[in-house]
Design a protein around this motif. Sequence first.
Motif, PDB file in Angstrom:
ATOM      1  N   PHE A  64       0.798  -1.212   0.000  1.00 53.00           N
ATOM      2  CA  PHE A  64       0.000   0.000   0.000  1.00 53.00           C
ATOM      3  C   PHE A  64       0.836   1.271   0.000  1.00 53.00           C
ATOM      4  O   PHE A  64       0.313   2.355  -0.267  1.00 53.00           O
ATOM      5  CB  PHE A  64      -0.964  -0.003   1.191  1.00 53.00           C
ATOM      6  N   SER A  65       2.126   1.148   0.293  1.00 46.18           N
ATOM      7  CA  SER A  65       2.972   2.333   0.324  1.00 46.18           C
ATOM      8  C   SER A  65       3.724   2.571  -0.977  1.00 46.18           C
ATOM      9  O   SER A  65       3.839   3.712  -1.437  1.00 46.18           O
ATOM     10  CB  SER A  65       4.001   2.222   1.469  1.00 46.18           C
ATOM     11  N   PHE A  66       4.232   1.496  -1.592  1.00 45.27           N
ATOM     12  CA  PHE A  66       5.194   1.674  -2.674  1.00 45.27           C
ATOM     13  C   PHE A  66       4.819   1.025  -4.005  1.00 45.27           C
ATOM     14  O   PHE A  66       5.262   1.477  -5.054  1.00 45.27           O
ATOM     15  CB  PHE A  66       6.560   1.112  -2.251  1.00 45.27           C
ATOM     16  N   LEU A  67       4.037  -0.067  -3.978  1.00 50.07           N
ATOM     17  CA  LEU A  67       3.827  -0.835  -5.209  1.00 50.07           C
ATOM     18  C   LEU A  67       2.913  -0.129  -6.188  1.00 50.07           C
ATOM     19  O   LEU A  67       1.966   0.548  -5.803  1.00 50.07           O
ATOM     20  CB  LEU A  67       3.267  -2.219  -4.898  1.00 50.07           C
ATOM     21  N   ARG A  68       3.220  -0.306  -7.466  1.00 47.13           N
ATOM     22  CA  ARG A  68       2.346   0.118  -8.553  1.00 47.13           C
ATOM     23  C   ARG A  68       1.865  -1.161  -9.230  1.00 47.13           C
ATOM     24  O   ARG A  68       2.627  -1.819  -9.930  1.00 47.13           O
ATOM     25  CB  ARG A  68       3.106   0.995  -9.557  1.00 47.13           C
ATOM     26  N   LEU A  69       0.608  -1.517  -8.982  1.00 50.83           N
ATOM     27  CA  LEU A  69       0.129  -2.841  -9.378  1.00 50.83           C
ATOM     28  C   LEU A  69      -0.528  -2.881 -10.747  1.00 50.83           C
ATOM     29  O   LEU A  69      -0.810  -3.946 -11.263  1.00 50.83           O
ATOM     30  CB  LEU A  69      -0.864  -3.363  -8.325  1.00 50.83           C
ATOM     31  N   GLY A  70      -0.803  -1.733 -11.345  1.00 52.60           N
ATOM     32  CA  GLY A  70      -1.403  -1.724 -12.679  1.00 52.60           C
ATOM     33  C   GLY A  70      -2.911  -1.903 -12.644  1.00 52.60           C
ATOM     34  O   GLY A  70      -3.519  -2.179 -11.623  1.00 52.60           O
ATOM     35  N   THR A  71      -3.530  -1.731 -13.784  1.00 55.50           N
ATOM     36  CA  THR A  71      -4.973  -1.859 -13.909  1.00 55.50           C
ATOM     37  C   THR A  71      -5.377  -3.316 -14.024  1.00 55.50           C
ATOM     38  O   THR A  71      -4.785  -4.064 -14.772  1.00 55.50           O
ATOM     39  CB  THR A  71      -5.471  -1.100 -15.147  1.00 55.50           C
ATOM     40  N   PHE A  72      -6.396  -3.706 -13.291  1.00 51.84           N
ATOM     41  CA  PHE A  72      -6.869  -5.084 -13.320  1.00 51.84           C
ATOM     42  C   PHE A  72      -7.967  -5.221 -14.363  1.00 51.84           C
ATOM     43  O   PHE A  72      -8.937  -4.472 -14.343  1.00 51.84           O
ATOM     44  CB  PHE A  72      -7.413  -5.492 -11.947  1.00 51.84           C
ATOM     45  N   VAL A  73      -7.842  -6.166 -15.269  1.00 50.86           N
ATOM     46  CA  VAL A  73      -8.841  -6.392 -16.297  1.00 50.86           C
ATOM     47  C   VAL A  73      -9.370  -7.811 -16.149  1.00 50.86           C
ATOM     48  O   VAL A  73      -8.633  -8.779 -16.325  1.00 50.86           O
ATOM     49  CB  VAL A  73      -8.260  -6.187 -17.713  1.00 50.86           C
ATOM     50  N   PRO A  97      -8.242   7.282   2.701  1.00 46.94           N
ATOM     51  CA  PRO A  97      -7.770   6.522   1.537  1.00 46.94           C
ATOM     52  C   PRO A  97      -7.173   5.184   1.965  1.00 46.94           C
ATOM     53  O   PRO A  97      -6.386   5.114   2.921  1.00 46.94           O
ATOM     54  CB  PRO A  97      -6.696   7.435   0.934  1.00 46.94           C
ATOM     55  N   PRO A  98      -7.521   4.088   1.275  1.00 42.56           N
ATOM     56  CA  PRO A  98      -6.983   2.773   1.619  1.00 42.56           C
ATOM     57  C   PRO A  98      -5.461   2.734   1.630  1.00 42.56           C
ATOM     58  O   PRO A  98      -4.872   2.004   2.425  1.00 42.56           O
ATOM     59  CB  PRO A  98      -7.558   1.874   0.519  1.00 42.56           C
ATOM     60  N   ARG A  99      -4.820   3.493   0.746  1.00 39.40           N
ATOM     61  CA  ARG A  99      -3.348   3.505   0.737  1.00 39.40           C
ATOM     62  C   ARG A  99      -2.790   3.950   2.084  1.00 39.40           C
ATOM     63  O   ARG A  99      -1.869   3.348   2.617  1.00 39.40           O
ATOM     64  CB  ARG A  99      -2.835   4.428  -0.366  1.00 39.40           C
ATOM     65  N   VAL A 100      -3.359   5.013   2.630  1.00 39.86           N
ATOM     66  CA  VAL A 100      -2.862   5.545   3.907  1.00 39.86           C
ATOM     67  C   VAL A 100      -3.173   4.583   5.045  1.00 39.86           C
ATOM     68  O   VAL A 100      -2.327   4.310   5.905  1.00 39.86           O
ATOM     69  CB  VAL A 100      -3.475   6.933   4.180  1.00 39.86           C
ATOM     70  N   LEU A 101      -4.393   4.053   5.061  1.00 41.25           N
ATOM     71  CA  LEU A 101      -4.770   3.108   6.109  1.00 41.25           C
ATOM     72  C   LEU A 101      -3.914   1.849   6.053  1.00 41.25           C
ATOM     73  O   LEU A 101      -3.446   1.349   7.080  1.00 41.25           O
ATOM     74  CB  LEU A 101      -6.248   2.745   5.970  1.00 41.25           C
ATOM     75  N   GLY A 102      -3.692   1.327   4.837  1.00 40.43           N
ATOM     76  CA  GLY A 102      -2.869   0.127   4.690  1.00 40.43           C
ATOM     77  C   GLY A 102      -1.439   0.356   5.133  1.00 40.43           C
ATOM     78  O   GLY A 102      -0.831  -0.484   5.794  1.00 40.43           O
ATOM     79  N   SER A 103      -0.889   1.498   4.768  1.00 43.52           N
ATOM     80  CA  SER A 103       0.477   1.827   5.168  1.00 43.52           C
ATOM     81  C   SER A 103       0.589   1.959   6.685  1.00 43.52           C
ATOM     82  O   SER A 103       1.531   1.449   7.302  1.00 43.52           O
ATOM     83  CB  SER A 103       0.912   3.132   4.487  1.00 43.52           C
TER      84      SER A 103
END
Length: 318
Positions: A118-127, A230-236
């Motif tokens: 949640f802090s660093f990864l860029r996971l891309g768009t899920f299709v 934001p989930p990113r902040v909560l996850g981090s």
Amino acid sequence: MRTLVLFGVAGMLAQLVDGSLGMAFGVTATTTLVTVGTAPAVASAAVHLAEVGTSLASGAAHWRFRNIDWPTVGMLAVPGAVGAVLGAYVLTSLPTGFAEVWITVVLLSLGAYVLVRFSFLRLGTFVATRRPGARFLAPLGVVAGFVDASGGGGWGPVATTTLLSSGRLEPRKVVGSVDTSEFVVALAAGIGFLVTLPRQEGLNYTVVLGLMAGGVLAAPVAAWLVRLLPPRVLGSAAGGLIVFTNARSLLRATDASTGVATAVLTAVGVLWAAGLASAIRSVREDRRTGGTTAARDGGPTDTVRSADTPACERKPVR
């Protein structure tokens, strides 16, 4: 009454994290129990019994909002239950000292994963192009169930992340299906622990009730909270706390010197701060760009196209 209230609060906090991220109730709650001195097997048993109630409430909510793919639930839950029973047997068979180190290492690893993801990864768009089959889901269920029961948590981090990364199911249905199948896994793990736990390792059912009640009460609040935080902040934030707590427990269990402990915890603190800063920066960038960053990062506003949705009709999944 005091124990009920304290663990009710712990259950609420764990469910707020889990309901917002789709993972980490077990990791958060087990970390809390182990930190206050609960034996690893007893901690995992209490958390899984509590999850029977919280996952049922969560599954009902996902069913209401049509976030469940039932074939995926079936193919994931049954192997997951088998893995959970095996995990419960293994954890209760380990010597207490080794079990404490094992469960701390598992929780530390899962916490580190949540923090980094949640802090660093860029996971891309899920299709989503096609539903996952039994050849994919059955082994995933066994591994996730085993890690979950033997490590006190891990069903969400393992199953949710793997399914999302496969791109075979819409993100909202990934979270809904994994949360719903967790009811079966938690029930199997709870029964497994009740059968295999030694008589002297008695469960404190007040703790179980507190975690369950807090989690059930927090389930609808989590759905509201995710709109604000934001989930990113909560996850981090949650991942960093889990890493810091379990790193300290592992250092204590291995009798690390004061100098080593200070250096390690300082490094963890720096990583945690960097992760929070990165998460906040990503959220701010997303707000400036109108949501395109979240889609690129695999965040809660991912653009998803299912097999029966034309490319021109892509919609954000929340």
